[in-house]
Structure formats: structure tokens, C-alpha cells
Design a protein around this motif. Structure first.
Motif, mmCIF file in Angstrom:
data_model
loop_
_atom_site.group_PDB
_atom_site.id
_atom_site.type_symbol
_atom_site.label_atom_id
_atom_site.label_comp_id
_atom_site.label_asym_id
_atom_site.label_seq_id
_atom_site.Cartn_x
_atom_site.Cartn_y
_atom_site.Cartn_z
ATOM 1 N N THR A 100 41.832 35.765 35.792
ATOM 2 C CA THR A 100 42.413 35.411 37.095
ATOM 3 C C THR A 100 41.611 35.998 38.244
ATOM 4 O O THR A 100 41.685 35.503 39.373
ATOM 5 C CB THR A 100 43.883 35.881 37.174
ATOM 6 N N ILE A 101 40.817 37.053 37.968
ATOM 7 C CA ILE A 101 40.016 37.654 39.053
ATOM 8 C C ILE A 101 39.003 36.670 39.624
ATOM 9 O O ILE A 101 38.524 36.855 40.741
ATOM 10 C CB ILE A 101 39.288 38.930 38.592
ATOM 11 N N TYR A 102 38.658 35.616 38.871
ATOM 12 C CA TYR A 102 37.711 34.620 39.368
ATOM 13 C C TYR A 102 38.352 33.658 40.356
ATOM 14 O O TYR A 102 37.657 32.864 40.991
ATOM 15 C CB TYR A 102 37.119 33.820 38.209
ATOM 16 N N GLY A 103 39.673 33.701 40.466
ATOM 17 C CA GLY A 103 40.361 32.797 41.363
ATOM 18 C C GLY A 103 40.319 31.365 40.867
ATOM 19 O O GLY A 103 39.903 31.074 39.740
ATOM 20 N N SER A 104 40.764 30.449 41.712
ATOM 21 C CA SER A 104 40.726 29.011 41.417
ATOM 22 C C SER A 104 40.476 28.277 42.722
ATOM 23 O O SER A 104 41.284 28.359 43.650
ATOM 24 C CB SER A 104 42.047 28.536 40.811
ATOM 25 N N MET A 137 29.262 36.617 37.685
ATOM 26 C CA MET A 137 29.531 35.781 38.856
ATOM 27 C C MET A 137 30.660 36.347 39.705
ATOM 28 O O MET A 137 31.600 36.957 39.200
ATOM 29 C CB MET A 137 29.894 34.357 38.428
ATOM 30 N N GLU A 138 30.575 36.099 40.989
ATOM 31 C CA GLU A 138 31.641 36.450 41.924
ATOM 32 C C GLU A 138 32.531 35.234 42.134
ATOM 33 O O GLU A 138 32.076 34.092 42.072
ATOM 34 C CB GLU A 138 31.052 36.892 43.270
ATOM 35 N N PRO A 139 33.822 35.449 42.374
ATOM 36 C CA PRO A 139 34.711 34.306 42.645
ATOM 37 C C PRO A 139 34.327 33.609 43.935
ATOM 38 O O PRO A 139 33.856 34.241 44.889
ATOM 39 C CB PRO A 139 36.094 34.958 42.748
ATOM 40 N N ARG A 140 34.498 32.284 43.962
ATOM 41 C CA ARG A 140 34.238 31.540 45.198
ATOM 42 C C ARG A 140 35.296 31.857 46.248
ATOM 43 O O ARG A 140 35.055 31.776 47.444
ATOM 44 C CB ARG A 140 34.231 30.041 44.903
ATOM 45 N N GLN A 141 36.481 32.218 45.757
ATOM 46 C CA GLN A 141 37.576 32.588 46.662
ATOM 47 C C GLN A 141 38.404 33.657 45.983
ATOM 48 O O GLN A 141 39.008 33.416 44.946
ATOM 49 C CB GLN A 141 38.423 31.363 46.979
ATOM 50 N N LEU A 142 38.402 34.861 46.545
ATOM 51 C CA LEU A 142 39.123 35.973 45.933
ATOM 52 C C LEU A 142 40.623 35.694 45.896
ATOM 53 O O LEU A 142 41.177 35.110 46.838
ATOM 54 C CB LEU A 142 38.881 37.264 46.710
ATOM 55 N N PRO A 143 41.296 36.107 44.820
ATOM 56 C CA PRO A 143 42.756 35.989 44.789
ATOM 57 C C PRO A 143 43.375 36.740 45.962
ATOM 58 O O PRO A 143 42.982 37.867 46.262
ATOM 59 C CB PRO A 143 43.133 36.643 43.454
ATOM 60 N N GLY A 171 46.197 38.506 40.119
ATOM 61 C CA GLY A 171 44.758 38.399 40.329
ATOM 62 C C GLY A 171 44.240 39.431 41.308
ATOM 63 O O GLY A 171 43.207 40.075 41.062
ATOM 64 N N LYS A 172 44.931 39.623 42.426
ATOM 65 C CA LYS A 172 44.509 40.621 43.416
ATOM 66 C C LYS A 172 44.594 42.025 42.823
ATOM 67 O O LYS A 172 43.706 42.870 43.048
ATOM 68 C CB LYS A 172 45.376 40.525 44.669
ATOM 69 N N ASP A 173 45.651 42.293 42.070
ATOM 70 C CA ASP A 173 45.767 43.603 41.419
ATOM 71 C C ASP A 173 44.601 43.847 40.477
ATOM 72 O O ASP A 173 44.035 44.950 40.431
ATOM 73 C CB ASP A 173 47.075 43.687 40.625
ATOM 74 N N VAL A 207 35.796 46.513 29.608
ATOM 75 C CA VAL A 207 36.752 45.727 30.379
ATOM 76 C C VAL A 207 36.830 44.341 29.752
ATOM 77 O O VAL A 207 35.815 43.658 29.612
ATOM 78 C CB VAL A 207 36.339 45.616 31.864
ATOM 79 N N LEU A 208 38.033 43.943 29.364
ATOM 80 C CA LEU A 208 38.251 42.670 28.689
ATOM 81 C C LEU A 208 39.022 41.736 29.617
ATOM 82 O O LEU A 208 40.187 41.988 29.936
ATOM 83 C CB LEU A 208 39.028 42.881 27.388
ATOM 84 N N ARG A 209 38.353 40.671 30.039
ATOM 85 C CA ARG A 209 38.976 39.696 30.929
ATOM 86 C C ARG A 209 39.590 38.577 30.086
ATOM 87 O O ARG A 209 38.905 37.635 29.685
ATOM 88 C CB ARG A 209 37.949 39.136 31.912
#
Length: 346
Positions: free
Chosen positions: A120-124, A136-142, A147-149, A171-173
Motif C-alpha cells: 500500500t505504500i506505493y499508493g494507487s 521505485m517511489e510512489p507516483r502519489q503518496l498515500p 498506507g500513510k502509517d 522489510v516485507l511489503r
């Protein structure tokens, strides 16, 4: 170095309980301590349960007294409904992690830390790549919720790694987990008699079976697999495919209406669908798991489709509308139309 004395947080929930029980069953592990604010309902084997709040600095005493060498931090909450609201959820997720990391930093015995995180840290967003890799960094942060947590938690974990480079950190995503006993917003979503979908969108989803989540955590606890890893079953499902497999009829609604329904469900404590979860139902998310297979050395037994089918069987989901009745109604309608044509024929 294999673990001898292990601490597992979040043992009152199914995954934490399964991990503690499996570790306790290993003759190579001397001590397993399970920590949570609520006593687990399941038998944890020879795990020693300690009722403790990781938001309290006293967690350092638990680690120090037991001489813990491996910490599995699984106490990240995805559903605020189960802890009494968003404020309590954020405190447990973020403040609790900070206190646990502070305790590990002071410890002279801890040499391994495993943290459960989330994709979820990658956002949608509509600008997302086909697959997110770990770099990779998310295109839009949660902007809120789980996700923000998770973004904040991973930030604190990176800081901890810099301060204690001698401790192996994994760290396991995890993708959305489905399986026996799993109570998550997505699981509740697919159990609705009628499933609301976002009009004009058919997102890709990735899933992870709970047995694969357990296997990955046990491997991380016992091996030298430091680093960050995406964890998901192979392949994807379109949301429309998943809804059909669940036997539920979809109800496409405009995006604003989905947001309104999610807020109503949260207020009624039926299920929590924060804004990023609504975004997920529109844009979906998929991650690359090459590092999981080639570096971590694990390939999930269940594909995304197999994990979902297992969830449908385990929950005993049945079509809300009996397909046989639909066929009979269609045949009756066709017969009526045919008779009318005959009556009206010259």
C-alpha cells in the motif's frame, strides 16, 4: 546465525499467532515471547505470552530481560475498526514502532529485525507503472490510513538501520493477504451481498495467501535475508474477474458515490475504506516479485488467482443470485417472447 530467543508482536491476530506457534514448535529455538495488548484466543504452543503495549517504553525491559536476539514486528493494524478508531490505529502503528525500535537500538542482544509492511505504500494512481519494484517511489503518496502509517514506519526503520548497521533488518511489503481467519477491509469487501465497483474502471489486484505470508516470515526470521522485498502471489486478477469468482453481483457507481459509501461504511463500523483504498478500487496496484524469488529465495505456492479461489472456498461464498434461477428466468422470458411472436404471426 539462527534465532534462539524470539519476540513476536501482534500475536492476538491470526498471522502473529501462526508465526509464534510455528517458531515455538522448532526445537532449535529456545524461547518465543508473544506480545500484545489482548490475550490471543488461539493456543500458541510453548510461546510465553506477555501482555504489553509496544507504545510503552517498558517493551525495552521485556527484550532485555529475555535476551531477545530476533524481533518480528507484525503489529501493524490495517483496519481501525478492530482497535476503536483511526487515532488508536495510528498510535499503535507509528508510536508503537518507534518505541519498539528504540528498545531494539538499546539492546545488546538483538541482531535481527523483521518488519511487516505493505505494498500500500506505493499508493494507487492512474500514473502508476505496470509493476512497482522495491526501489521505485510512489507516483502519489498515500494521504491517510494504513498506507500513510506504513510510509512513516518504513522511514523510522531506515533510520534505525543507519544507527544500528550491525542488526540485519528485513522489510516485507505484503500484498493484500487472504486466507483462513484473515479479517481485512478487502476480505469484507468481497463478502458484501452486492459489490460496489467504480464506474469505468477495472483495476488489477494482487493477493497473497496467508500460508505464503507465514512461510516468508519464518524464512526471514531464520535466514540472512536483509533488505526490502515485495511479497505477492504470481499473476494478477482484474477486479471484475475477482467479483465474478466470488459469485457477487457488481454494482458500478460513479467515483464520488464510492467515496460516500466508504465513509458511511466506516461510520457504521462495517468496514474501513479510507481514501487510498477507494483509489485502489479504481486504479489497482501490482508489484514486481523478482527479488523475492531470486534474492530472498522464495516463490509463493499460491498464485493470486489460486489465493482468491481458496478464499472463496474457505469463506463458503455462494452466488447472491442463484445462476440456475437466472437461467430459468431467461428461458421463461425467451419462451414468452416466442409465444407472443407466434400469436402475432399472420
Amino acid at each position: 546465525m539462527r534465532p534462539r530467543r524470539v519476540l513476536v508482536t501482534g500475536v492476538s491476530r491470526p498471522l502473529g499467532a501462526d508465526v509464534a506457534r510455528a517458531l515455538a514448535a522448532s526445537p532449535q529455538i529456545e524461547t518465543v515471547i508473544g506480545v500484545d495488548t489482548v490475550a490471543p484466543g488461539d493456543d500458541l504452543g510453548r510461546t510465553r505470552f506477555v501482555r504489553a503495549d509496544i507504545r510503552n517504553p517498558l517493551i525495552a525491559k521485556v527484550i532485555g530481560t529475555a535476551g531477545i536476539d530476533t524481533v518480528l514486528h507484525l503489529n501493524l493494524i490495517a483496519n481501525p475498526v478492530v482497535v476503536g478508531g483511526r487515532t488508536a490505529m495510528k498510535e499503535i502503528n507509528v508510536i508503537g514502532t518507534m518505541q519498539l525500535l528504540a528498545a531494539c537500538q538499546k539492546s545488546e542482544t538483538v541482531n535481527r529485525l523483521v518488519v511487516r509492511s505493505t505494498t500500500t505504500i506505493y499508493g494507487s494512481s492512474p500514473r502508476d507503472p505496470a509493476l512497482f519494484t522495491e526501489d521505485m517511489e510512489p507516483r502519489q503518496l498515500p494521504r491517510g490510513g494504513y498506507g500513510k502509517d506504513a510510509v512513516e514506519v518504513e522511514g523510522y526503520v531506515r533510520g534505525f538501520s543507519r544507527r544500528r548497521p550491525d542488526i540485519a533488518v528485513t522489510v516485507l511489503r505484503f500484498a493484500n493477504i487472504l486466507g483462513p481467519g484473515v479479517d481485512s477491509p478487502l476480505a469484507r469487501y468481497f463478502e458484501f451481498p452486492v459489490v460496489p465497483t467504480v464506474l469505468g474502471f477495472d483495476p488489477r489486484i494482487q493477493l497473497l495467501h496467508s500460508s505464503d505470508a507465514l512461510a516468508v516470515l519464518l524464512r526471514a526470521a531464520g535466514g540472512g535475508h536483509a533488505g526490502t522485498f515485495n511479497v505477492a502471489g504470481d499473476g494478477i486478477l482484474l477486479l471484475s474477474q475477482a467479483v465474478r469468482r466470488s459469485g457477487r453481483p457488481p454494482i458500478p457507481v460513479p467515483f464520488p458515490a464510492v467515496s460516500s459509501l466508504s465513509r458511511l461504511a466506516s461510520r457504521l463500523r462495517v468496514v474501513d475504506f479510507p481514501p487510498e483504498q477507494v483509489g485502489f478500487l479504481a486504479h489497482g496496484r501490482a508489484v514486481d516479485t523478482t527479488r523475492l524469488r531470486e534474492v530472498f529465495g522464495y516463490t509463493p505456492r499460491y498464485t493470486t488467482a489460486a489465493a482468491f479461489d481458496s478464499f472463496v472456498r474457505e469463506r463458503g461464498l455462494r452466488p447472491t443470485i442463484d445462476p440456475e434461477q437466472v437461467v430459468k428466468a431467461e428461458q421463461a422470458l425467451l419462451g414468452l417472447l416466442a409465444r407472443r411472436r407466434l400469436v402475432g404471426a399472420p
